[in-house]
Design a protein around this motif. Structure first.
Motif, short mmCIF file in Angstrom:
data_model
loop_
_atom_site.label_atom_id
_atom_site.label_comp_id
_atom_site.label_asym_id
_atom_site.label_seq_id
_atom_site.Cartn_x
_atom_site.Cartn_y
_atom_site.Cartn_z
N GLU A 156 -62.12 -15.59 -64.41
CA GLU A 156 -61.86 -14.36 -65.14
C GLU A 156 -62.84 -14.13 -66.28
O GLU A 156 -63.05 -13.00 -66.72
CB GLU A 156 -60.43 -14.38 -65.70
N ASP A 157 -63.46 -15.23 -66.75
CA ASP A 157 -64.30 -15.15 -67.95
C ASP A 157 -65.79 -15.04 -67.66
O ASP A 157 -66.60 -15.02 -68.59
CB ASP A 157 -64.05 -16.37 -68.85
N GLN A 158 -66.18 -15.03 -66.40
CA GLN A 158 -67.60 -14.96 -66.12
C GLN A 158 -67.90 -13.88 -65.09
O GLN A 158 -67.04 -13.48 -64.31
CB GLN A 158 -68.12 -16.31 -65.63
N ASP A 159 -69.16 -13.45 -65.12
CA ASP A 159 -69.60 -12.42 -64.19
C ASP A 159 -69.97 -13.02 -62.85
O ASP A 159 -70.47 -14.15 -62.76
CB ASP A 159 -70.82 -11.69 -64.77
N PHE A 160 -69.72 -12.24 -61.80
CA PHE A 160 -70.19 -12.57 -60.46
C PHE A 160 -71.09 -11.42 -59.99
O PHE A 160 -70.75 -10.24 -60.18
CB PHE A 160 -69.03 -12.75 -59.49
N TYR A 161 -72.19 -11.78 -59.37
CA TYR A 161 -73.16 -10.78 -58.95
C TYR A 161 -73.15 -10.66 -57.42
O TYR A 161 -73.16 -11.67 -56.71
CB TYR A 161 -74.56 -11.14 -59.43
N LYS A 162 -73.16 -9.43 -56.96
CA LYS A 162 -73.21 -9.15 -55.53
C LYS A 162 -74.67 -8.99 -55.13
O LYS A 162 -75.34 -8.04 -55.54
CB LYS A 162 -72.41 -7.88 -55.21
N VAL A 163 -75.15 -9.92 -54.32
CA VAL A 163 -76.59 -10.02 -54.04
C VAL A 163 -76.81 -10.08 -52.54
O VAL A 163 -76.05 -10.75 -51.82
CB VAL A 163 -77.17 -11.31 -54.69
N PRO A 164 -77.81 -9.38 -52.00
CA PRO A 164 -78.14 -9.54 -50.58
C PRO A 164 -78.37 -11.00 -50.24
O PRO A 164 -79.05 -11.71 -50.97
CB PRO A 164 -79.43 -8.71 -50.42
N PHE A 165 -77.79 -11.45 -49.13
CA PHE A 165 -77.81 -12.89 -48.84
C PHE A 165 -79.22 -13.45 -48.70
O PHE A 165 -79.46 -14.62 -49.01
CB PHE A 165 -77.00 -13.18 -47.57
N GLN A 166 -80.19 -12.62 -48.26
CA GLN A 166 -81.55 -13.13 -48.08
C GLN A 166 -82.22 -13.48 -49.41
O GLN A 166 -83.23 -14.19 -49.44
CB GLN A 166 -82.42 -12.14 -47.31
N ASP A 167 -81.66 -13.00 -50.52
CA ASP A 167 -82.20 -13.34 -51.84
C ASP A 167 -81.65 -14.66 -52.36
O ASP A 167 -82.07 -15.13 -53.41
CB ASP A 167 -81.88 -12.23 -52.86
N ALA A 168 -80.71 -15.23 -51.65
CA ALA A 168 -80.08 -16.49 -52.13
C ALA A 168 -79.85 -17.44 -50.96
O ALA A 168 -78.77 -18.02 -50.80
CB ALA A 168 -78.78 -16.18 -52.84
N LEU A 169 -80.89 -17.64 -50.16
CA LEU A 169 -80.73 -18.46 -48.95
C LEU A 169 -80.39 -19.91 -49.27
O LEU A 169 -79.67 -20.57 -48.51
CB LEU A 169 -82.02 -18.38 -48.11
N ASP A 170 -80.91 -20.43 -50.38
CA ASP A 170 -80.60 -21.81 -50.73
C ASP A 170 -79.12 -22.01 -50.99
O ASP A 170 -78.52 -23.02 -50.58
CB ASP A 170 -81.39 -22.23 -51.99
N LEU A 171 -78.51 -21.05 -51.65
CA LEU A 171 -77.08 -21.15 -51.93
C LEU A 171 -76.26 -20.96 -50.66
O LEU A 171 -75.22 -21.60 -50.48
CB LEU A 171 -76.68 -20.10 -52.98
N VAL A 172 -76.73 -20.09 -49.77
CA VAL A 172 -76.03 -19.89 -48.50
C VAL A 172 -76.11 -21.15 -47.65
O VAL A 172 -75.12 -21.61 -47.06
CB VAL A 172 -76.63 -18.68 -47.74
N ARG A 173 -77.31 -21.75 -47.60
CA ARG A 173 -77.51 -22.94 -46.78
C ARG A 173 -76.63 -24.10 -47.23
O ARG A 173 -76.12 -24.87 -46.41
CB ARG A 173 -78.99 -23.34 -46.82
N THR A 174 -76.46 -24.24 -48.53
CA THR A 174 -75.65 -25.34 -49.06
C THR A 174 -74.19 -24.94 -49.26
O THR A 174 -73.40 -25.71 -49.80
CB THR A 174 -76.23 -25.82 -50.40
N ARG A 175 -73.82 -23.72 -48.82
CA ARG A 175 -72.43 -23.24 -48.85
C ARG A 175 -71.84 -23.28 -50.26
O ARG A 175 -70.71 -23.73 -50.47
CB ARG A 175 -71.56 -24.05 -47.88
N LYS A 176 -72.61 -22.79 -51.22
CA LYS A 176 -72.15 -22.79 -52.61
C LYS A 176 -71.70 -21.41 -53.08
O LYS A 176 -71.38 -21.24 -54.25
CB LYS A 176 -73.29 -23.29 -53.52
N VAL A 177 -71.71 -20.43 -52.18
CA VAL A 177 -71.33 -19.07 -52.56
C VAL A 177 -70.48 -18.46 -51.45
O VAL A 177 -70.50 -18.90 -50.30
CB VAL A 177 -72.57 -18.19 -52.82
#
Length: 519
Positions: free
Chosen positions: A184-205
């Motif tokens: 509730e206290d922090q922002d979440f950003y909606k980002v095209p998945f191709q801009d964050a492939l490292d996070l997608v690959r490691t299943r952190k988002v």
């Protein structure tokens, strides 16, 4: 191209706008004139910083307390932008901070010129710059982080409170360190998945409909991916302009030496010459020679001959550990005459070459033993050659066999091969040193085969005289070495470079190479 030294008036200029933030993506090249002395100094100090980043990245967990502490010290020591407060922004950036940011900007572009020349160099440079940016971005105040993102067109929208509430369970389950309270206290950003492939690959988002939802603390991943892409493209473009840069006779030798950099001890000046006996060489090769020299020695003993590249690399190494000219002539004559070279042919075809190496013939140049970077990056071995760096140039299976033959443990071989796969060849050699000397931490950064020998002798308790004398010899600076007839650069550049001397250096290297050609 004009290089001049001029005092800059501290006023609002386009450069001031460029340096308004302590961090940048280096999108705009510097346009001012600088002296060759400043060119050298900036390049050397950034290179020291990048090599520290590489060493720490392997030795410690990135962004761990020890990692940050040691990098903090290096930033202070080399006078790069360091821990800027949120309020220290334009126009409050004072003259001292401005100079640091200017140095950061210019030095990055100088090393671009030096490290765009080959794929290996580009890959190494990108990795170190990315690691450096990660450290610096995480160190920024949150306000400066947002300003940096906006300035570099990385403006992603934070999701609404309503959407966050709908996705709360998904965000908690998929995001590391996020709980029902913190979400509730922090922002979440909606980002095209191709801009964050490292996070997608490691299943952190959390991934939904082609978008990922990234918590504020992980936005650094997007920054690094974007920076890596921009820098890779920029290096490719820079490589295309190299012919024009190399046509400048003042810059070409310096850029070449930067990419083959060595920042440590000068092993060409020896007070302990003659204190190593010929009878000791076989024993020392098994105990205190780095793997590159050990394989050259073994090949020489087995084949009674080494080709040009091997003679240069091994001959200068032996000179550096204390072999005198007379001993060198005796050593090479004894070995070659056991093969297909008789004494008369040796005296005609090879003896002059050895005397030339010791500065007793030709232009009387005191040639320097090869540094690790020179061994790794120049004159790669071809079929029938035995020079080069085993960790860089050997087939992986052949390297494993060598390490097994030299009684390196299976776990040690695995550690070495992991470093080799990561292209950390000097660190792989340093790990080999630690394993073969039974030490957990070598407590030095390996940059030179002769340094390996000296450090080995310290641990083994032998060669105390040689150790003391070598430590007392002058330090080399990277900058002026390009103009001092030596393959190994020096540590600090204090005076403008000598253009004529740089030409002489290139000519002398060509002369020496021609003297060692096969007859």
């Amino acid at each position: 191209m004009e290089f001049s030294s001029r005092r800059r008036k501290f006023a609002t200029t386009p450069q001031m706008e460029l340096y308004g933030l302590p961090l940048q993506f280096y999108g705009q090249p510097p346009l001012e004139n600088i002296s060759l002395a400043e060119f050298e100094t900036f390049a050397v100090e950034r290179l020291k910083l990048l090599k520290t980043v590489e060493n720490l990245g392997v030795s410690y967990v990135k962004l761990s307390e020890q990692y940050i502490k040691k990098l903090d010290f290096e930033f202070k020591n080399l006078n790069f932008p360091y821990r800027v407060d949120a309020d220290d922004r334009k126009p409050q950036c004072g003259p001292s901070e401005y100079e640091k940011r200017r140095k950061d900007h210019i030095s990055h572009f100088i090393l671009r010129l030096a490290y765009c020349q080959t794929e290996d160099l580009r890959r190494w440079f990108i990795q170190q710059e990315v690691d450096l940016l990660r450290y610096r971005f995480n160190d920024l105040h949150p306000k400066l982080k947002l300003e940096f993102l906006h300035k570099n067109n990385l403006e992603y929208d934070a999701i609404s409170i309503e959407e966050k509430q709908v996705l709360q369970d998904k965000l908690i389950d998929s995001s590391y360190g996020v709980s029902g309270i913190t979400v509730e206290d922090q922002d979440f950003y909606k980002v095209p998945f191709q801009d964050a492939l490292d996070l997608v690959r490691t299943r952190k988002v959390y991934l939904k409909a082609g978008y990922v939802y990234i918590p504020h603390q992980d936005v650094v991943t997007i920054v690094l991916n974007d920076f890596r892409t921009r820098l890779s493209k920029a290096l490719a473009l820079t490589a295309r302009s190299l012919p024009a840069v190399h046509s400048d006779e003042r810059l070409q030798p310096l850029l070449t030496h930067l990419s083959h950099s060595y920042l440590g001890q000068d092993y060409s000046i020896q007070k302990n010459v003659g204190k190593i006996s010929l009878e000791q060489i076989d024993s020392l090769s098994g105990k205190s020679f780095p793997l590159c020299m050990r394989q050259l020695h073994q090949s020489l003993r087995e084949n009674h001959h080494l080709r040009h590249g091997g003679r240069m690399q091994y001959g200068l190494f032996l000179k550096g550990i204390g072999l005198s000219l007379e001993q060198a002539l005796q050593f090479w004559r004894s070995e070659f005459t056991r093969g297909k070279v008789d004494a008369d042919k040796f005296d005609k075809a090879y003896a002059y070459n050895i005397r030339h190496m010791f500065g007793k013939e030709g232009k009387r140049t005191d040639y320097t033993p090869y540094s690790c970077m020179k061994v790794i990056l120049s004159n790669p071995p071809s079929q029938g050659d035995h020079h080069g760096c085993p960790f860089r140039h050997s087939d992986s299976e052949l390297l494993k066999q060598k390490l097994q033959f030299y009684k390196v443990s299976p776990s040690g071989i695995s550690q070495i091969m992991d470093l080799v796969k990561g292209m950390h060849y000097q660190l792989a050699c340093q790990k080999y040193f630690e394993l073969t000397h039974n030490v957990e931490d070598a407590n030095f950064s390996l940059n030179h085969p002769n340094q390996y020998f000296v450090e080995s002798q310290k641990i083994l308790g032998g060669g105390k005289d040689a150790k003391r004398e070598m430590v007392d010899t002058p330090q080399r600076s990277q900058g002026n070495s390009a103009f001092k007839n030596s393959p190994a650069p020096r540590e600090k550049a204090a005076a403008p470079a000598n253009t004529n001397a740089s030409q002489d250096s290139a000519e002398m290297s060509e002369d020496l190479d021609s003297y060692f050609e096969e007859v």
